[in-house]
Design an enzyme around this catalytic site. Structure first.
Site, PDB file in Angstrom:
ATOM      1  CE  LYS A   1      -4.281  -1.909   1.047  1.00  0.00           C
ATOM      2  NZ  LYS A   1      -5.610  -1.859   1.559  1.00  0.00           N
TER       3      LYS A   1
ATOM      4  CE  LYS B   1      -6.725  -8.806  -1.293  1.00  0.00           C
ATOM      5  NZ  LYS B   1      -6.784  -7.519  -0.814  1.00  0.00           N
TER       6      LYS B   1
ATOM      7  CE  LYS C   1     -13.845  -3.890   0.513  1.00  0.00           C
ATOM      8  NZ  LYS C   1     -14.073  -4.044   1.962  1.00  0.00           N
TER       9      LYS C   1
HETATM   10  P1  ATP Z   1      -8.007  -3.801  -0.125  1.00  0.00           P
HETATM   11  O1  ATP Z   1      -7.525  -4.810  -1.121  1.00  0.00           O
HETATM   12  O2  ATP Z   1      -8.503  -2.564  -0.704  1.00  0.00           O
HETATM   13  O3  ATP Z   1      -7.089  -3.624   1.024  1.00  0.00           O
HETATM   14  P2  ATP Z   1      -9.687  -5.866   0.681  1.00  0.00           P
HETATM   15  O4  ATP Z   1     -10.705  -6.095  -0.375  1.00  0.00           O
HETATM   16  O5  ATP Z   1      -8.562  -6.819   0.847  1.00  0.00           O
HETATM   17  O6  ATP Z   1      -9.272  -4.381   0.532  1.00  0.00           O
HETATM   18  P3  ATP Z   1     -11.474  -6.180   2.905  1.00  0.00           P
HETATM   19  O7  ATP Z   1     -12.695  -6.059   2.102  1.00  0.00           O
HETATM   20  O8  ATP Z   1     -11.431  -5.459   4.184  1.00  0.00           O
HETATM   21  O9  ATP Z   1     -10.216  -5.707   2.137  1.00  0.00           O
HETATM   22  O10 ATP Z   1     -11.191  -7.695   3.153  1.00  0.00           O
HETATM   23  C1  ATP Z   1     -12.197  -8.441   3.727  1.00  0.00           C
HETATM   24  C2  ATP Z   1     -11.828  -9.883   3.725  1.00  0.00           C
HETATM   25  O11 ATP Z   1     -11.839 -10.371   2.398  1.00  0.00           O
HETATM   26  C3  ATP Z   1     -10.428 -10.171   4.274  1.00  0.00           C
HETATM   27  O12 ATP Z   1     -10.523 -11.326   5.067  1.00  0.00           O
HETATM   28  C4  ATP Z   1      -9.610 -10.438   3.047  1.00  0.00           C
HETATM   29  O13 ATP Z   1      -8.566 -11.355   3.313  1.00  0.00           O
HETATM   30  C5  ATP Z   1     -10.633 -11.053   2.112  1.00  0.00           C
HETATM   31  N1  ATP Z   1     -10.296 -10.788   0.719  1.00  0.00           N
HETATM   32  C6  ATP Z   1     -10.216  -9.566   0.140  1.00  0.00           C
HETATM   33  N2  ATP Z   1      -9.861  -9.685  -1.153  1.00  0.00           N
HETATM   34  C7  ATP Z   1      -9.735 -11.019  -1.393  1.00  0.00           C
HETATM   35  C8  ATP Z   1      -9.387 -11.781  -2.550  1.00  0.00           C
HETATM   36  N3  ATP Z   1      -9.104 -11.198  -3.697  1.00  0.00           N
HETATM   37  N4  ATP Z   1      -9.365 -13.131  -2.457  1.00  0.00           N
HETATM   38  C9  ATP Z   1      -9.669 -13.731  -1.279  1.00  0.00           C
HETATM   39  N5  ATP Z   1      -9.992 -13.072  -0.148  1.00  0.00           N
HETATM   40  C10 ATP Z   1     -10.022 -11.721  -0.190  1.00  0.00           C
END
Ligand code: ATP
Ligand code: LTN
Length: 334
Positions: A114, A196, A199
């Site tokens: 980040k 990955k 969001k």
């Molecule tokens: P950012 O990538 O913007 O930091 P994020 O999408 O990872 O955000 P959250 O929405 O807070 O963040 O994550 C919520 C949960 O979803 C966490 O447990 C994270 O590990 C899981 N998660 C997020 N993206 C993925 C992905 N691409 N594949 C699997 N699990 C995910």
């Protein structure tokens, strides 16, 4: 009677929920309520480690709550709350900051990623973010933390912090374990399948949102980047795009990866991609419809947040008081 084991997880209201957050984390949460005492926090304090527009942040928290309930998280069986509504999170985070090493925080992949992506806002909160996450988890004496694979490192650091603290003051914290699904723990971006799905990076069209329309979902899958071969074969190293699609289809349908390969033997990507899109559309359809209904029920959502914060506070304050006592803080005279 032995009390139920505890689950805690958090989700940042920093953007709309994605297929990644659903398959990697939320999908697994609904089934846990019978067996565990479950806490799920919408972590607004974590979200502000990146700049947020206040009106969007406000709106996003209600949307997350409505979508979590629509994903099957019954608000009576699960404690759903906003992180900043329980001040003990900030209070314990400060204490844990003093038991977390600079070197440990410097090694966190999420911080490195980040800060590399946003070099004009490498703030102290982004750096100490894992100490706040440790506070989220340890306040509830969580046994398990259901997350996607990207969060494993933060849960391991939480264990290290708890272990260090317990070593000095006795058994204060339960050491939590990460709970990561076998398939779906790392859903990749459809346009850049080596990264990955995230969001906070929706711009390239490689991210599928829980609330996207069926047409948008099917289009995103038809446009998904694959490779120059044509066979539907699982090989994440040399075929990351199609392997990601196989994984998504496997989780959506409950079929094994081998079954998916067999189903599409002799067929090409042109046949496979729309079928994956349709599977996601059908998986999301009831969730989207229910979330659209719930979002207008503001009084109901506020009630969920009120009782969630009350319930979470009771547990959180008990742990915080114990920590304060152990480290030598004085209780405020009555
Ligand atoms: P950012 O990538 O913007 O930091 P994020 O999408 O990872 O955000 P959250 O929405 O807070 O963040 O994550 C919520 C949960 O979803 C966490 O447990 C994270 O590990 C899981 N998660 C997020 N993206 C993925 C992905 N691409 N594949 C699997 N699990 C995910
Ligand atoms: N860091 C996580 C969100 C998060 C979390 C938590 C997850 C904050 N606090 C406690 C599990 C437990 C993320 O970026 N997805």
């Amino acid at each position: 009677m032995q009390s139920k084991k505890v689950i805690l997880s958090g989700i940042q209201p920093s953007g709309a929920l994605t297929l990644g957050s659903y398959l990697g984390a939320i999908r697994n949460w609904a089934a846990l309520a019978d067996e565990y005492n479950c806490y799920y926090a919408i972590v607004d304090m974590h979200a502000i480690t990146a700049r947020q527009d206040p009106a969007t942040l406000r709106k996003m928290q209600y949307e997350h709550l409505a979508q979590l309930i629509a994903c099957g998280l019954d608000s009576k069986e699960n404690t759903l709350f906003i992180q900043s509504h329980v001040p003990a999170h900030a209070q314990l985070a400060w204490v844990l900051n003093c038991y977390t090493m600079f070197g440990e925080l410097s090694r966190m992949t999420q911080f490195k990623d980040k800060s590399a992506k946003n070099d004009e806002n490498i703030n102290a909160g982004l750096f100490t973010y894992p100490a706040l996450q440790a506070a989220d988890i340890l306040l509830y004496q969580a046994d398990l933390v259901p997350v996607g694979a990207d969060q494993k490192q933060h849960v391991e650091l939480t264990r290290d912090i708890a272990f260090r603290f317990n070593g000095i003051y006795g058994d204060v914290f339960k050491l939590p374990e990460p709970y990561i699904p076998k398939v779906g723990a790392r859903i990749m971006d459809l346009q850049t399948p080596t990264k990955k799905m995230s969001k906070s990076e929706v711009a390239d069209g490689g991210c599928v949102l829980l609330m996207d329309s069926p047409d948008d979902i099917v289009r995103a899958f038809k446009r998904a980047v694959t490779d120059s071969e044509t066979n539907v074969r699982f090989d994440p190293v040399s075929k990351p795009g199609v392997s990601n699609l196989i994984q998504i289809y496997s989780v959506c349908t409950g079929k094994t990866i081998a079954d998916v390969e067999k189903e599409f033997e002799g067929k090409g990507y042109g046949d496979f991609k729309p079928v994956v899109g349709d599977a996601v559309v059908e998986l999301f359809r009831p969730i989207r419809e229910e979330a659209q209904k719930l979002i207008s029920e503001r009084a109901y959502l506020d009630n969920v947040l009120r009782s969630g914060a009350e319930k979470a506070s009771l547990t959180a304050i008990t742990t915080l008081r114990k920590v304060y006592r152990k480290i030598g803080f004085l209780e405020r005279p009555q």
